[in-house]
Motif scaffolding. Structure first.
Motif, PDB file in Angstrom:
ATOM      1  N   ASN A  70       0.489  -1.382  -0.462  1.00 22.60           N
ATOM      2  CA  ASN A  70       0.261   0.301   0.608  1.00 22.60           C
ATOM      3  C   ASN A  70       0.721   1.490   0.229  1.00 22.60           C
ATOM      4  OD1 ASN A  70       0.291   0.380   3.389  1.00 22.60           O
ATOM      5  ND2 ASN A  70      -0.408  -1.018   3.584  1.00 22.60           N
ATOM      6  N   GLY A  71       0.098   2.406   0.065  1.00 24.84           N
ATOM      7  CA  GLY A  71       0.703   3.714   0.085  1.00 24.84           C
ATOM      8  C   GLY A  71       1.376   4.085   1.322  1.00 24.84           C
ATOM      9  N   THR A  72       1.186   3.742   2.037  1.00 20.70           N
ATOM     10  CA  THR A  72       1.498   4.071   3.569  1.00 20.70           C
ATOM     11  C   THR A  72       3.070   3.436   4.367  1.00 20.70           C
ATOM     12  OG1 THR A  72      -0.805   4.110   4.653  1.00 20.70           O
ATOM     13  CG2 THR A  72       1.168   3.751   6.130  1.00 20.70           C
ATOM     14  N   THR A  96      -3.796  16.932   4.922  1.00 20.42           N
ATOM     15  CA  THR A  96      -2.926  15.069   4.347  1.00 20.42           C
ATOM     16  C   THR A  96      -4.110  14.186   4.355  1.00 20.42           C
ATOM     17  OG1 THR A  96      -1.278  13.757   2.980  1.00 20.42           O
ATOM     18  CG2 THR A  96      -0.999  15.247   5.511  1.00 20.42           C
ATOM     19  N   PHE A  97      -4.290  13.271   3.705  1.00 25.51           N
ATOM     20  CA  PHE A  97      -3.965  11.611   4.952  1.00 25.51           C
ATOM     21  C   PHE A  97      -3.613  11.685   6.089  1.00 25.51           C
ATOM     22  CE2 PHE A  97      -4.798   7.342   4.776  1.00 25.51           C
ATOM     23  CZ  PHE A  97      -6.087   7.090   4.932  1.00 25.51           C
ATOM     24  N   SER A  99      -2.137   8.915   6.505  1.00 26.11           N
ATOM     25  CA  SER A  99      -0.780   8.081   6.401  1.00 26.11           C
ATOM     26  C   SER A  99       0.094   8.789   6.254  1.00 26.11           C
ATOM     27  CB  SER A  99      -0.611   7.608   4.701  1.00 26.11           C
ATOM     28  OG  SER A  99      -2.175   6.825   5.303  1.00 26.11           O
ATOM     29  N   THR A 100       0.547  10.076   5.561  1.00 24.24           N
ATOM     30  CA  THR A 100       1.470  10.574   5.625  1.00 24.24           C
ATOM     31  C   THR A 100       2.147  11.130   6.916  1.00 24.24           C
ATOM     32  OG1 THR A 100       0.297  12.340   3.499  1.00 24.24           O
ATOM     33  CG2 THR A 100       2.498  12.929   4.427  1.00 24.24           C
ATOM     34  N   VAL A 142       3.127  16.864  -0.538  1.00 28.47           N
ATOM     35  CA  VAL A 142       2.302  15.969  -0.918  1.00 28.47           C
ATOM     36  C   VAL A 142       1.565  17.179  -2.024  1.00 28.47           C
ATOM     37  CG1 VAL A 142      -0.104  15.104  -0.317  1.00 28.47           C
ATOM     38  CG2 VAL A 142       1.510  14.900   1.450  1.00 28.47           C
ATOM     39  N   ASP A 168       4.890  12.640  -1.714  1.00 29.43           N
ATOM     40  CA  ASP A 168       4.000  11.736  -1.005  1.00 29.43           C
ATOM     41  C   ASP A 168       3.049  12.149  -2.225  1.00 29.43           C
ATOM     42  OD1 ASP A 168       1.414  10.392  -0.717  1.00 29.43           O
ATOM     43  OD2 ASP A 168       1.358  11.140   0.759  1.00 29.43           O
ATOM     44  N   ALA A 170       0.647   9.742  -4.038  1.00 28.73           N
ATOM     45  CA  ALA A 170      -0.647   9.343  -3.711  1.00 28.73           C
ATOM     46  C   ALA A 170      -1.394   9.678  -4.567  1.00 28.73           C
ATOM     47  CB  ALA A 170      -0.613   8.947  -2.496  1.00 28.73           C
ATOM     48  N   HIS A 171      -1.410  11.057  -4.805  1.00 25.52           N
ATOM     49  CA  HIS A 171      -2.887  11.696  -5.257  1.00 25.52           C
ATOM     50  C   HIS A 171      -2.233  12.293  -7.025  1.00 25.52           C
ATOM     51  CE1 HIS A 171      -4.851  13.651  -1.426  1.00 25.52           C
ATOM     52  NE2 HIS A 171      -4.245  12.307  -1.512  1.00 25.52           N
ATOM     53  N   SER A 192       0.009   5.314  -4.053  1.00 22.62           N
ATOM     54  CA  SER A 192      -0.676   4.427  -3.297  1.00 22.62           C
ATOM     55  C   SER A 192      -1.647   3.999  -4.462  1.00 22.62           C
ATOM     56  CB  SER A 192      -1.317   4.844  -2.711  1.00 22.62           C
ATOM     57  OG  SER A 192      -2.431   4.573  -2.928  1.00 22.62           O
ATOM     58  N   GLN A 194      -5.079   2.425  -3.716  1.00 22.44           N
ATOM     59  CA  GLN A 194      -5.704   1.884  -3.284  1.00 22.44           C
ATOM     60  C   GLN A 194      -6.766   2.182  -3.428  1.00 22.44           C
ATOM     61  OE1 GLN A 194      -8.013   4.389  -2.045  1.00 22.44           O
ATOM     62  NE2 GLN A 194      -8.796   3.890  -0.515  1.00 22.44           N
ATOM     63  N   LYS A 197      -7.664   5.765  -5.842  1.00 26.35           N
ATOM     64  CA  LYS A 197      -7.034   6.269  -6.217  1.00 26.35           C
ATOM     65  C   LYS A 197      -6.840   6.281  -7.254  1.00 26.35           C
ATOM     66  CE  LYS A 197      -5.617   7.069  -2.034  1.00 26.35           C
ATOM     67  NZ  LYS A 197      -4.735   7.941  -1.378  1.00 26.35           N
ATOM     68  N   GLY A 204      -2.436  -1.610  -3.050  1.00 23.57           N
ATOM     69  CA  GLY A 204      -1.093  -1.598  -3.166  1.00 23.57           C
ATOM     70  C   GLY A 204      -0.493   0.224  -3.424  1.00 23.57           C
TER      71      GLY A 204
HETATM   72  C1  LIG Z   1      -3.975   7.227   0.329  1.00 24.69           C
HETATM   73  C2  LIG Z   1      -3.173   8.004   0.578  1.00 24.69           C
HETATM   74  C3  LIG Z   1      -1.841   7.427   1.355  1.00 24.69           C
HETATM   75  C4  LIG Z   1      -2.171   5.955   0.969  1.00 24.69           C
HETATM   76  O1  LIG Z   1      -2.217   5.175   1.006  1.00 24.69           O
HETATM   77  P1  LIG Z   1      -2.347   3.439   1.530  1.00 24.69           P
HETATM   78  O2  LIG Z   1      -2.818   2.682   0.454  1.00 24.69           O
HETATM   79  O3  LIG Z   1      -4.294   3.524   1.269  1.00 24.69           O
HETATM   80  O4  LIG Z   1      -1.758   3.406   2.099  1.00 24.69           O
HETATM   81  C5  LIG Z   1      -1.494   8.658   2.172  1.00 24.69           C
HETATM   82  N1  LIG Z   1      -0.897   9.450   1.292  1.00 24.69           N
HETATM   83  C6  LIG Z   1      -2.173  10.145   0.619  1.00 24.69           C
HETATM   84  C7  LIG Z   1      -1.838  11.748   0.754  1.00 24.69           C
HETATM   85  C8  LIG Z   1      -3.215   9.756   0.023  1.00 24.69           C
HETATM   86  O5  LIG Z   1      -4.163   9.921  -0.462  1.00 24.69           O
END
Ligand SMILES: *Cc1c(COP(=O)(O)O)cnc(C)c1O
Length: 415
Positions: A70-72, A96-97, A99-100, A142, A168, A170-171, A192, A194, A197, A204
């Protein structure tokens, strides 16, 4: 002339759904079925994940891609691979989400939150500069909503202070900064896959980088600390099994074939919507700096100034929903205000510095305003719609604005 808002019994602007997500067809079925029937379901036996890593890295002009679950964990693995040590400080945006910041805690490092710019929703470089201490080791910009952060300023700060830059992204699948793919600008980028996304296999993530040593460290950490040439039960560093499965790799390969077209469509719709919505009083679509050469529109972000618009965000959200427009208010808390950080509920992490951390003292007024009263977002699947779909979004905002007095009266009564 105003027409009755759907919230008050009028006809809604729209009853048709927006495009749904994910999108799949026979190509995905064939790829996944192929991986399934091969009997090689793990990446150590198959070719799908390796192929995806090569393609995704190449698309970013990077020498390496390391796919993970995953993206974490991709963020945490990158921090560990960079050699960060216990209690090092890592600067992250407050908006941000989760996880960052939690990836930093799970690397046993201290997240230091900085505010974002109100117009771009991205990390404010001045705030980053002000947050640097002798313990600062890394920055995680991010690329919020899919718009690259101010990398000129952030790279300059990082260079001056010798900081590791982990993007990061992820977006930001397919986004670019000065024509350079997001995720390939700093020391490494994290993505990410997920479900929500812009590129997904349900779950993933991936780390991309051109730094050979960093890539080797990431690869080892994602594979139980194994090293090239080592024997199977020989483990060199603290690590785990973060390998992606071949079924996910297969799906990512077929999904990746569509990313370019989808990104182009989202991008065009984003530019169009921003112009049209900015014409409505009190609405401020995410400002687009000149360095953003491609926006991936994971979200279409805007701010509402309730006084200038004439109705509160909550009232506008309710009215838009009734008109058939699934718009959301976004994150409800800046991260330092989350119970997790307020209570420092870090489990076994950061035990030695916990007492001196106080997240209630973090000042991030812009993030707070966006969370509490101004943030609005539309998600990436809506951005895959047609021009007519975009016009419906605009028409709904216009209608709600025209009906703002009724909305304000209704709110007053409700109170
Ligand atoms: C979704 C997201 C993540 C984490 O991704 P996962 O795959 O859900 O663990 C990290 N940073 C940001 C900004 C996200 O939006």
């Amino acid at each position: 002339m105003t027409t009755t808002l759907a919230l008050f019994g009028g006809a809604p602007v729209r009853t048709r759904p927006f495009p749904t997500w994910p999108i799949l067809d026979e190509a995905d079925e064939a790829r996944v079925l192929g991986a399934l029937r091969s009997g090689k379901w793990g990446r150590l036996a198959g070719e799908q994940v390796a192929e995806f890593e090569r393609r995704f890295a190449a698309m970013h002009g990077c020498r390496h891609g390391i796919a993970v679950v995953n993206g974490t964990v991709s963020l945490r693995i990158a921090l560990m691979a960079a050699g960060l040590q216990a209690e090092d400080e890592v600067i992250v945006p407050a908006y941000t989400f989760l996880s960052t910041a939690t990836a930093v805690v799970e690397a046993n490092c201290v997240p230091v939150f900085v505010d974002i710019d109100l117009a771009t929703f991205n990390m404010d470089p001045h705030a980053v500069e002000a947050a640097i201490t002798p313990r600062t080791r890394a920055i995680i910009p991010v690329h919020f909503a899919g718009q690259p952060a101010d990398m000129d300023a952030l790279l300059a700060i990082a260079k001056r202070h010798g900081l590791f830059v982990l993007e990061d992204a992820a977006h930001a699948h397919g986004a670019s900064w000065r024509d350079q793919p997001a995720g390939s600008i700093g020391a490494c980028g994290s993505f990410s896959f997920q479900s929500s996304k812009n590129l997904t296999a349900g779950e993933g993530g991936i780390i991309v980088t051109s730094d050979d040593a960093l890539a080797a460290a990431c690869r080892s950490i994602h594979n139980c600390g194994r090293v090239p040439g080592g024997i199977w039960y020989e483990h060199h560093v603290i690590s785990g099994n973060y390998r992606l499965s071949e079924l996910q790799g297969a799906l990512l390969n077929s999904q990746l074939d569509r990313l370019e077209d989808q990104t182009a469509r989202r991008g065009e719709n984003g530019v169009y919507l921003a112009v049209r919505l900015a014409a409505i009083p009190g609405l401020f679509p995410q400002a687009r700096p000149e360095w953003c050469t491609r926006h991936s529109q994971h979200l279409f972000m805007l701010r509402i100034d309730a006084a200038a618009f004439g109705a509160s965000r909550e009232a506008v959200l309710a009215a838009l929903h009734a008109e058939g427009i699934p718009c959301a208010g976004g994150y409800g808390y800046p991260l330092p205000d989350q119970p997790l950080f307020r209570n420092k509920a870090f489990g076994p992490y950061l035990a030695h510095v916990r007492d001196r951390l106080d997240y209630s003292r973090v000042s991030c007024p812009n993030s707070q305003r966006i969370c509490r009263e101004q943030g609005l977002w539309l998600d990436q699947s809506m951005m895959l719609g047609t021009r007519d779909d975009m016009d419906d979004i605009v028409a709904a905002f216009q209608k709600v604005h025209a009906g703002r007095d009724a909305l304000a009266g209704h709110q007053a009564q409700a109170r």
